[in-house]
Scaffold this motif. Structure first.
Motif, short mmCIF file in Angstrom:
data_model
loop_
_atom_site.label_atom_id
_atom_site.label_comp_id
_atom_site.label_asym_id
_atom_site.label_seq_id
_atom_site.Cartn_x
_atom_site.Cartn_y
_atom_site.Cartn_z
N ILE A 253 0.86 -1.18 0.00
CA ILE A 253 0.00 0.00 0.00
C ILE A 253 0.90 1.23 0.00
O ILE A 253 1.76 1.38 0.87
CB ILE A 253 -0.93 0.01 1.22
CG1 ILE A 253 -1.86 -1.21 1.19
CG2 ILE A 253 -1.74 1.30 1.29
CD1 ILE A 253 -2.72 -1.35 2.43
N VAL A 254 0.71 2.10 -0.98
CA VAL A 254 1.56 3.29 -1.13
C VAL A 254 0.65 4.50 -1.33
O VAL A 254 -0.35 4.43 -2.06
CB VAL A 254 2.52 3.15 -2.33
CG1 VAL A 254 3.39 4.41 -2.48
CG2 VAL A 254 3.41 1.92 -2.15
N GLY A 255 0.98 5.62 -0.70
CA GLY A 255 0.16 6.81 -0.78
C GLY A 255 0.20 7.48 -2.15
O GLY A 255 1.21 7.45 -2.85
N TRP A 256 -0.93 8.10 -2.53
CA TRP A 256 -1.00 8.78 -3.83
C TRP A 256 -0.02 9.95 -3.92
O TRP A 256 0.50 10.24 -5.00
CB TRP A 256 -2.42 9.26 -4.11
CG TRP A 256 -3.32 8.17 -4.60
CD1 TRP A 256 -4.44 7.67 -4.01
CD2 TRP A 256 -3.15 7.42 -5.82
NE1 TRP A 256 -4.98 6.66 -4.76
CE2 TRP A 256 -4.22 6.48 -5.88
CE3 TRP A 256 -2.21 7.43 -6.85
CZ2 TRP A 256 -4.37 5.58 -6.93
CZ3 TRP A 256 -2.36 6.53 -7.90
CH2 TRP A 256 -3.42 5.62 -7.94
N GLU A 257 0.24 10.60 -2.80
CA GLU A 257 1.19 11.71 -2.84
C GLU A 257 2.58 11.21 -3.23
O GLU A 257 3.29 11.85 -4.02
CB GLU A 257 1.26 12.41 -1.47
CG GLU A 257 -0.01 13.17 -1.10
CD GLU A 257 -1.10 12.26 -0.54
OE1 GLU A 257 -0.86 11.04 -0.41
OE2 GLU A 257 -2.20 12.77 -0.27
N THR A 258 2.96 10.05 -2.70
CA THR A 258 4.26 9.45 -3.04
C THR A 258 4.31 9.07 -4.51
O THR A 258 5.30 9.31 -5.21
CB THR A 258 4.52 8.21 -2.16
OG1 THR A 258 4.52 8.60 -0.79
CG2 THR A 258 5.84 7.56 -2.51
N ILE A 259 3.22 8.47 -5.00
CA ILE A 259 3.16 8.07 -6.42
C ILE A 259 3.19 9.30 -7.31
O ILE A 259 3.88 9.33 -8.34
CB ILE A 259 1.90 7.22 -6.67
CG1 ILE A 259 1.96 5.92 -5.87
CG2 ILE A 259 1.76 6.90 -8.17
CD1 ILE A 259 0.67 5.13 -5.85
N ALA A 260 2.44 10.34 -6.93
CA ALA A 260 2.40 11.56 -7.74
C ALA A 260 3.77 12.22 -7.82
O ALA A 260 4.15 12.74 -8.87
CB ALA A 260 1.38 12.53 -7.15
N ARG A 261 4.52 12.18 -6.73
CA ARG A 261 5.87 12.76 -6.78
C ARG A 261 6.76 12.00 -7.75
O ARG A 261 7.61 12.57 -8.43
CB ARG A 261 6.49 12.76 -5.38
CG ARG A 261 5.98 13.87 -4.48
CD ARG A 261 6.88 14.07 -3.27
NE ARG A 261 6.92 12.90 -2.41
CZ ARG A 261 6.06 12.66 -1.42
NH1 ARG A 261 5.07 13.51 -1.18
NH2 ARG A 261 6.18 11.58 -0.68
N ALA A 262 6.57 10.67 -7.83
CA ALA A 262 7.35 9.86 -8.78
C ALA A 262 6.92 10.12 -10.22
O ALA A 262 7.70 9.93 -11.15
CB ALA A 262 7.20 8.39 -8.44
N ASP A 263 5.66 10.55 -10.40
CA ASP A 263 5.09 10.91 -11.71
C ASP A 263 5.41 9.88 -12.79
O ASP A 263 6.13 10.17 -13.76
CB ASP A 263 5.60 12.28 -12.14
CG ASP A 263 4.69 12.90 -13.21
OD1 ASP A 263 3.51 12.53 -13.27
OD2 ASP A 263 5.18 13.76 -13.98
N PRO A 264 4.88 8.66 -12.67
CA PRO A 264 5.17 7.61 -13.65
C PRO A 264 4.67 7.97 -15.05
O PRO A 264 3.66 8.65 -15.20
CB PRO A 264 4.43 6.39 -13.10
CG PRO A 264 3.34 6.97 -12.25
CD PRO A 264 3.92 8.21 -11.64
N THR A 265 5.36 7.48 -16.04
CA THR A 265 4.97 7.71 -17.43
C THR A 265 3.63 7.04 -17.73
O THR A 265 2.81 7.60 -18.47
CB THR A 265 6.04 7.13 -18.38
OG1 THR A 265 7.34 7.56 -17.96
CG2 THR A 265 5.80 7.56 -19.82
#
Length: 339
Positions: A253-265
């Protein structure tokens, strides 16, 4: 498998598909299978499958007439198997009862996951079936380099490999004495893998990345996303795409803020038949991505690089090879700047 070896497999497709010939099974056949020794005096005359992957393998091997019942489904059956599947009794969409399986009097119970039939199986233990003379077989990919007693989905100790997935095809073909068909199926899957790799490697931009979103207990709650060692990690590794989730858990489980910072293609979202959570619905996932203040600002959302994939492909199955193709097509169609 290295890229060079994959491309060699692709180049040799003609030889693989026209020269497949294997020795017939010599019975009694004894196999070591997920910690159990199983012996077959002859090819089973019938089977019940617990898990969509086991079902589709038997169909691919031309053994649909031997399947007397199926259970545990993630998605609708692949189109090529719809006709034979319509003739087979679906015992349950989810976990069947022990009694329902036994009532079919199967010569074999083929199992996708140990969590259903295993040491602490939700349906029963393998020993319970063996005690009444019903052999069981668990697809090896659920046990290879994996401890199913750790975590809700088990824990892998090494990244998934092609051969782990194909081992179940090969051994079920051996159990039912249809090795020629098994090797033909394996050759086709390997060729599809090689073509997908070639396509993605040719089209991929420098630094392409992705995240796989399986589901969430609520749309607004942190999602279950794919770690490094399961089927999504395998797909990304094969296609040369970076997984922005570095966890070694299968579905952390990973937070959306963390995923958004990574900004995947790319954001790959699971489509599934299950409706345990609101976010099981793929349309609800996409709606959330496009309307949430955090996720709507991600480049994959703004530039429509959201990829839909069957949940079945996100588990280590034959469907994973179809997932490779879907992701390779997405990379090609995105027309990102190349290196």
């Amino acid at each position: 498998m290295t890229i060079a070896r994959c491309l060699l497999a692709f180049a040799g497709l003609g030889a693989l598909t026209t020269a497949v010939h294997a020795e017939p099974t010599k019975y009694p056949l004894t196999l070591q299978n997920c910690g159990e020794t199983v012996t077959f005096e002859k090819a089973p005359e019938s089977a019940v499958t617990v898990g969509q992957s086991a079902t589709e393998i038997l169909y691919a091997l031309g053994l649909g007439d031997k399947v007397k019942g199926t259970a545990v489904w993630a998605n609708e059956i692949q189109e090529e198997f719809r006709e034979i599947n319509a003739k087979v009794d679906r015992i349950a969409d989810g976990d069947p009862s022990f009694e329902a399986i036994v009532g079919k009097r199967p010569g074999l119970v083929a199992i996708q996951w140990e969590y259903t039939i295993g040491p602490q199986g939700t349906v029963g233990t393998r020993g319970q079936f063996h005690d009444i003379g019903i052999p069981t077989y668990v697809l090896p990919v659920d046990c290879a380099d994996k401890d199913n007693s750790i975590g809700s989905d088990g824990t892998r100790f090494a990244p998934l490999e092609t051969e782990n997935i194909l081992a179940g095809v090969r051994e079920l073909a051996q159990i039912f004495d249809v090795q020629d068909k098994g090797e033909a199926v394996i050759a086709d899957l390997k060729a599809r893998e090689a073509r997908a790799i070639q396509k993605a490697r040719a089209a991929r931009s420098e630094g392409a990345s992705a995240v796989f979103w399986y589901s969430s207990s609520d749309k607004a709650i942190d999602p279950f996303v794919a770690g490094a060692k399961g089927a999504p990690g395998f797909m990304l590794e094969q296609l040369g795409i970076r997984n922005v989730i570095e966890s070694e858990e299968d579905w952390p489980i990973v937070g959306w803020e963390t995923i958004a910072r990574a900004d995947p293609t790319f954001i790959v979202v699971a489509r599934m038949a299950r409706r345990k959570y609101v976010a099981d619905d793929v349309e609800k996932k996409i709606e959330f991505l496009k309307t949430d203040p955090v996720t709507s600002q991600m480049s994959a959302v703004k530039e429509n690089r959201i990829v839909t994939m069957d949940a079945h492909a996100m588990d280590p199955t034959m469907g994973t090879f179809g997932g490779l193709e879907i992701l390779a097509d997405a990379v090609e169609n995105a027309k990102l700047p190349t290196r």
